[in-house]
Design a protein around this motif. Structure first.
Motif, PDB file in Angstrom:
ATOM      1  N   LEU A  39     -21.091  10.987 -12.561  1.00  0.00           N
ATOM      2  CA  LEU A  39     -22.431  10.433 -11.955  1.00  0.00           C
ATOM      3  C   LEU A  39     -22.301   9.264 -10.954  1.00  0.00           C
ATOM      4  O   LEU A  39     -21.176   8.547 -11.107  1.00  0.00           O
ATOM      5  CB  LEU A  39     -23.562  10.108 -12.959  1.00  0.00           C
ATOM      6  N   PRO A  40     -23.083   8.778 -10.145  1.00  0.00           N
ATOM      7  CA  PRO A  40     -22.678   7.529  -9.285  1.00  0.00           C
ATOM      8  C   PRO A  40     -22.948   6.384 -10.008  1.00  0.00           C
ATOM      9  O   PRO A  40     -23.651   6.466 -11.275  1.00  0.00           O
ATOM     10  CB  PRO A  40     -23.955   7.899  -8.157  1.00  0.00           C
ATOM     11  N   ARG A  41     -22.152   5.416  -9.615  1.00  0.00           N
ATOM     12  CA  ARG A  41     -22.344   4.290 -10.290  1.00  0.00           C
ATOM     13  C   ARG A  41     -23.623   3.601 -10.173  1.00  0.00           C
ATOM     14  O   ARG A  41     -24.185   3.574  -9.086  1.00  0.00           O
ATOM     15  CB  ARG A  41     -21.218   3.235  -9.784  1.00  0.00           C
ATOM     16  N   ARG A  42     -24.279   2.997 -11.090  1.00  0.00           N
ATOM     17  CA  ARG A  42     -25.464   2.169 -10.902  1.00  0.00           C
ATOM     18  C   ARG A  42     -25.227   0.628 -10.461  1.00  0.00           C
ATOM     19  O   ARG A  42     -26.050   0.037  -9.833  1.00  0.00           O
ATOM     20  CB  ARG A  42     -26.326   2.214 -12.366  1.00  0.00           C
TER      21      ARG A  42
ATOM     22  N   GLU B 218     -19.908  -1.450 -13.190  1.00  0.00           N
ATOM     23  CA  GLU B 218     -20.035  -0.511 -14.466  1.00  0.00           C
ATOM     24  C   GLU B 218     -19.412   0.986 -14.295  1.00  0.00           C
ATOM     25  O   GLU B 218     -19.013   1.595 -13.378  1.00  0.00           O
ATOM     26  CB  GLU B 218     -21.731   0.039 -14.084  1.00  0.00           C
ATOM     27  N   ARG B 219     -18.894   1.406 -15.418  1.00  0.00           N
ATOM     28  CA  ARG B 219     -18.176   2.566 -15.740  1.00  0.00           C
ATOM     29  C   ARG B 219     -19.081   3.677 -15.305  1.00  0.00           C
ATOM     30  O   ARG B 219     -20.241   3.846 -15.857  1.00  0.00           O
ATOM     31  CB  ARG B 219     -17.529   2.856 -16.861  1.00  0.00           C
ATOM     32  N   PRO B 220     -18.721   4.599 -14.271  1.00  0.00           N
ATOM     33  CA  PRO B 220     -19.480   5.800 -14.215  1.00  0.00           C
ATOM     34  C   PRO B 220     -19.890   6.817 -15.219  1.00  0.00           C
ATOM     35  O   PRO B 220     -18.888   6.664 -16.150  1.00  0.00           O
ATOM     36  CB  PRO B 220     -18.907   6.333 -12.866  1.00  0.00           C
ATOM     37  N   GLY B 221     -21.275   7.267 -15.364  1.00  0.00           N
ATOM     38  CA  GLY B 221     -21.381   8.003 -16.530  1.00  0.00           C
ATOM     39  C   GLY B 221     -20.936   9.686 -15.931  1.00  0.00           C
ATOM     40  O   GLY B 221     -20.274   9.814 -14.812  1.00  0.00           O
ATOM     41  N   SER B 222     -21.333  10.453 -16.717  1.00  0.00           N
ATOM     42  CA  SER B 222     -21.158  11.885 -16.394  1.00  0.00           C
ATOM     43  C   SER B 222     -22.162  12.759 -17.121  1.00  0.00           C
ATOM     44  O   SER B 222     -22.818  12.535 -17.873  1.00  0.00           O
ATOM     45  CB  SER B 222     -19.653  12.478 -16.891  1.00  0.00           C
ATOM     46  N   ILE B 223     -22.061  14.039 -16.554  1.00  0.00           N
ATOM     47  CA  ILE B 223     -23.073  15.100 -16.911  1.00  0.00           C
ATOM     48  C   ILE B 223     -22.298  16.287 -17.168  1.00  0.00           C
ATOM     49  O   ILE B 223     -21.354  16.610 -16.369  1.00  0.00           O
ATOM     50  CB  ILE B 223     -24.077  15.122 -15.874  1.00  0.00           C
ATOM     51  N   ARG B 224     -22.421  17.045 -18.406  1.00  0.00           N
ATOM     52  CA  ARG B 224     -22.084  18.119 -18.643  1.00  0.00           C
ATOM     53  C   ARG B 224     -22.721  19.404 -18.158  1.00  0.00           C
ATOM     54  O   ARG B 224     -23.757  19.606 -18.776  1.00  0.00           O
ATOM     55  CB  ARG B 224     -21.785  18.166 -20.087  1.00  0.00           C
ATOM     56  N   ALA B 225     -22.052  20.106 -17.197  1.00  0.00           N
ATOM     57  CA  ALA B 225     -22.675  21.180 -16.775  1.00  0.00           C
ATOM     58  C   ALA B 225     -22.259  22.603 -17.445  1.00  0.00           C
ATOM     59  O   ALA B 225     -23.164  23.648 -17.553  1.00  0.00           O
ATOM     60  CB  ALA B 225     -22.208  21.595 -15.245  1.00  0.00           C
TER      61      ALA B 225
END
Length: 318
Positions: free
Chosen positions: A17-20, A24-31
């Motif tokens: 996911l884009p950095r906020r 900050e460490r970027p997050g992720s989404i599990r597809a």
């Protein structure tokens, strides 16, 4: 026991996911959450589910167009995720794809002969020009188009004819596996039947195996032998198509079938999903927030377990 043509085991795909904030460490989404299934030679296997459930991500991972975060995809016994680029290119002649949009998937600047023959030029360079031209004519004939179509441009054809051209391109290398991602959803209903009948006929004549992805349950019922129902990147039910449609066990599958329009207004479904998909279930059942049967046990994620011969369901309440 016969070895499957395609084996998908514990497939996981994460997207960053884009950095906020800058540091900050970027997050992720599990597809995809540990998806597993197998397709036998000559079989048509369906993947169904609502938009955003991960069907197209799964298709790209199966074709090695995207590298999974973890898990394996085996085609003809070879793990595509572990192959070197040259080895993977050699395997691509054994698999192909029919895309959803017959208008956007064909290059309007090229004639049909070049469009259909292009995979051979890339994946089978040992085939000479004369043989390639003959194979293009054969492929067009197999999909119901005459040899004269080879010299025309895509804009000179209807939507159904363009999808036939796309199917001819998919068949040109004589693949064992064809991944069809919503292949008729952009076509008129009358044309859909023609294209589906063509795909069934080609499967019978050429011994093809299909991974057929669609949100249209009536289409999946007609063209598949087995089906897997996906919800938020997970397979929640799988089994023979006739069995799953006649006796759906997972509440989500029941809600999907109840949502299919019926010509008889007196036959109304009574099982409905509540609200919108919400996250991934926070470690529990991802469908619990919408499920009319949700209970305390649903705080734990259910395993996909066989409830009848060949019919598996991921639900604590079945």
């Amino acid at each position: 026991m016969t070895t499957p043509l395609l084996e998908v085991a514990d497939l996981v795909r994460d997207y960053a996911l884009p950095r906020r904030r800058l540091f900050e460490r970027p997050g992720s989404i599990r597809a995809l959450h540990g998806v597993s299934f197998a397709v036998m030679a000559g079989e048509s296997f369906g993947i169904v589910g609502e938009s955003g459930c991960g069907k197209s991500t799964l298709a790209r991972a199966v074709l090695a167009l995207e590298r999974p975060t973890s898990g394996t995809v085996r085609l003809l016994g070879r793990d595509l995720t572990a192959l070197r680029p040259r080895e993977l290119k050699a395997m691509r002649r054994h698999m192909s794809m029919v895309f959803q949009d017959p208008y956007g998937s064909l290059d309007p600047r090229h004639r049909v002969a070049r469009i259909v023959g292009e995979p051979m030029g890339s994946l089978m360079p040992e085939v000479g020009r004369a043989e390639r031209a003959e194979r293009v004519r054969e492929a067009l004939s197999e999909v119901g188009l005459g040899a004269a179509a080879a010299d025309r441009y895509p804009h000179e054809f209807s939507g159904g004819q363009r999808q036939r051209i796309a199917i001819a391109r998919a068949l040109i290398t004589r693949p064992e596996l064809v991944v069809a991602d919503e292949p008729v959803s952009a076509l008129d209903v009358s044309v859909q039947a023609q294209v589906l009948n063509l795909m069934l006929d080609l499967r019978e004549r050429l011994g093809l195996s299909y991974l057929f992805i669609s949100h249209d349950l009536s289409v999946v019922r007609c063209v598949t032998d087995r089906v897997a129902v996906m919800y938020l990147g997970r397979i929640v039910e799988t089994g023979p198509t006739a069995e799953v449609f006649a006796r759906p066990r997972h509440p989500y599958t029941q809600a999907l079938l109840d949502a299919v329009p019926r010509p008889d207004p007196s036959r109304r479904g009574h099982r409905h999903a509540r609200g919108e998909p919400a996250g991934d279930g926070a470690g529990g059942c991802p469908y619990a927030a919408r499920c009319p049967r949700a209970a305390a046990v649903c705080a734990q994620a259910p395993d996909l377990a066989e409830k009848a011969p060949g019919h598996a369901v991921a639900c604590h309440r079945v």
